[in-house]
Design an enzyme around this catalytic site. Structure first.
Site, PDB file in Angstrom:
ATOM      1  N   HIS A 118      -2.758   7.036   7.130  1.00  0.00           N
ATOM      2  CA  HIS A 118      -1.795   7.973   6.542  1.00  0.00           C
ATOM      3  C   HIS A 118      -2.488   9.270   6.099  1.00  0.00           C
ATOM      4  O   HIS A 118      -1.911  10.356   6.201  1.00  0.00           O
ATOM      5  CB  HIS A 118      -1.115   7.351   5.323  1.00  0.00           C
ATOM      6  CG  HIS A 118       0.136   6.593   5.648  1.00  0.00           C
ATOM      7  ND1 HIS A 118       1.223   7.165   6.261  1.00  0.00           N
ATOM      8  CD2 HIS A 118       0.473   5.298   5.414  1.00  0.00           C
ATOM      9  CE1 HIS A 118       2.180   6.260   6.401  1.00  0.00           C
ATOM     10  NE2 HIS A 118       1.748   5.120   5.911  1.00  0.00           N
ATOM     11  N   CYS A 134       6.171  -0.067   7.731  1.00  0.00           N
ATOM     12  CA  CYS A 134       5.721   1.060   6.918  1.00  0.00           C
ATOM     13  C   CYS A 134       6.872   1.524   6.042  1.00  0.00           C
ATOM     14  O   CYS A 134       8.016   1.612   6.500  1.00  0.00           O
ATOM     15  CB  CYS A 134       5.252   2.202   7.825  1.00  0.00           C
ATOM     16  SG  CYS A 134       4.701   3.676   6.932  1.00  0.00           S
ATOM     17  N   LEU A 135       6.565   1.846   4.801  1.00  0.00           N
ATOM     18  CA  LEU A 135       7.586   2.333   3.873  1.00  0.00           C
ATOM     19  C   LEU A 135       8.158   3.669   4.319  1.00  0.00           C
ATOM     20  O   LEU A 135       9.267   4.027   3.925  1.00  0.00           O
ATOM     21  CB  LEU A 135       7.005   2.453   2.464  1.00  0.00           C
ATOM     22  CG  LEU A 135       6.506   1.152   1.831  1.00  0.00           C
ATOM     23  CD1 LEU A 135       5.924   1.420   0.455  1.00  0.00           C
ATOM     24  CD2 LEU A 135       7.633   0.129   1.755  1.00  0.00           C
ATOM     25  N   HIS A 168      -4.229   0.954   7.721  1.00  0.00           N
ATOM     26  CA  HIS A 168      -2.900   1.569   7.689  1.00  0.00           C
ATOM     27  C   HIS A 168      -2.849   2.703   6.671  1.00  0.00           C
ATOM     28  O   HIS A 168      -2.388   3.814   6.976  1.00  0.00           O
ATOM     29  CB  HIS A 168      -1.863   0.491   7.339  1.00  0.00           C
ATOM     30  CG  HIS A 168      -0.447   0.968   7.295  1.00  0.00           C
ATOM     31  ND1 HIS A 168       0.509   0.546   8.189  1.00  0.00           N
ATOM     32  CD2 HIS A 168       0.195   1.818   6.452  1.00  0.00           C
ATOM     33  CE1 HIS A 168       1.666   1.127   7.916  1.00  0.00           C
ATOM     34  NE2 HIS A 168       1.507   1.898   6.854  1.00  0.00           N
ATOM     35  N   GLU A 169      -3.346   2.446   5.459  1.00  0.00           N
ATOM     36  CA  GLU A 169      -3.258   3.471   4.413  1.00  0.00           C
ATOM     37  C   GLU A 169      -4.220   4.627   4.671  1.00  0.00           C
ATOM     38  O   GLU A 169      -3.884   5.791   4.426  1.00  0.00           O
ATOM     39  CB  GLU A 169      -3.522   2.846   3.040  1.00  0.00           C
ATOM     40  CG  GLU A 169      -2.523   1.768   2.640  1.00  0.00           C
ATOM     41  CD  GLU A 169      -1.074   2.221   2.755  1.00  0.00           C
ATOM     42  OE1 GLU A 169      -0.780   3.418   2.518  1.00  0.00           O
ATOM     43  OE2 GLU A 169      -0.226   1.372   3.089  1.00  0.00           O
ATOM     44  N   GLN A 171       2.687  10.078   1.382  1.00  0.00           N
ATOM     45  CA  GLN A 171       4.003   9.455   1.494  1.00  0.00           C
ATOM     46  C   GLN A 171       4.943   9.869   0.367  1.00  0.00           C
ATOM     47  O   GLN A 171       6.158   9.665   0.470  1.00  0.00           O
ATOM     48  CB  GLN A 171       3.871   7.927   1.528  1.00  0.00           C
ATOM     49  CG  GLN A 171       3.241   7.397   2.805  1.00  0.00           C
ATOM     50  CD  GLN A 171       3.156   5.901   2.812  1.00  0.00           C
ATOM     51  OE1 GLN A 171       2.194   5.319   2.306  1.00  0.00           O
ATOM     52  NE2 GLN A 171       4.169   5.251   3.364  1.00  0.00           N
ATOM     53  N   GLY A 192       0.839  -1.193   0.000  1.00  0.00           N
ATOM     54  CA  GLY A 192       0.000   0.000   0.000  1.00  0.00           C
ATOM     55  C   GLY A 192       0.867   1.233   0.000  1.00  0.00           C
ATOM     56  O   GLY A 192       2.029   1.198   0.427  1.00  0.00           O
TER      57      GLY A 192
END
Length: 216
Positions: free
Chosen positions: A172, A126-127, A168-169, A73, A68
């Site tokens: 963000h 997480c990225l 999670h997304e 981000q 995702g």
């Protein structure tokens, strides 16, 4: 709703991002954009530019690799996210985490609400927080409401790992990182994860690191 000039500046910013070949740079924790509530999408990007931006998000997610990626981000404060999970995991992990393949999806202006009281806790990464993971207790099942890129309504219930990705997304887009919801004592580096905590569930980590799990 932003003004036409605001829309124009945002579109110019996205055009600048897309002018560079390859994956987009992913912002890391500490960047202020990651802590701002993203602006609802209401046509700030023309359809052709939106399509190019979504494709760039998809390429960047694949290259990371991740399951995702949210627009903030990559420095774009719009409520847009992409998700996709081929779920290449052993059967034990699939069964324990409810991790099943998810096709590529674009979520515009997503929101979620819990379905029932069930919660599940697993290590999560997480990225935008590279090199670390921590255990996060999340709703086991959620109802997602969103739009697709064509403006069609999405209203779907997700469970298991797909529900975790959705939460999670969407978080963000509200300026929330998974660390905000994590059990601090569970925080582990990638090296420690490889050495100690590769199990399908975090029970052993909870016992040895000294933190609780839902229902325990």
């Amino acid at each position: 709703m932003g003004t036409p000039s605001d829309h124009g500046r945002l579109a110019e910013h996205v055009e600048e991002l897309l002018a560079v070949d390859g994956p987009l740079p992913i912002l890391e924790a500490g960047h202020p954009v990651l802590r701002r509530v993203a602006e609802p999408f209401d046509g700030q990007l023309a359809p052709a530019l939106l399509a190019r931006f979504v494709e760039a998000l998809r390429r960047t997610m694949h290259a990371a690799p991740g399951v995702g990626l949210a627009a903030p981000q990559v420095g774009v404060g719009l409520r847009i996210a992409v998700i996709e999970d081929p779920a290449p995991v052993p059967e034990e992990v699939r069964a324990a985490r409810g991790r099943v393949p998810q096709p590529f999806r674009v979520l515009v202006n997503p929101s979620y609400e819990p379905v029932g009281d069930g919660r599940a806790a697993f290590f999560e990464g997480c990225l935008s927080v590279p090199g670390w993971q921590a255990v996060v207790a999340r709703h086991a099942e959620v109802r997602l409401r969103a739009l697709d890129p064509e403006g069609q309504a999405v209203d779907e219930v997700f469970s298991g790992w797909p529900a975790r990705i959705v939460q999670h997304e969407t978080d963000h887009l509200d300026g929330v990182l998974y660390l905000d919801r994590a059990e601090p004592r569970s925080l582990a580096s990638s090296r420690a994860m490889t050495q100690w905590w590769g199990q399908a569930t975090p029970e052993r980590a909870a016992e040895e690191l000294g933190f609780g799990l839902p229902g325990a």
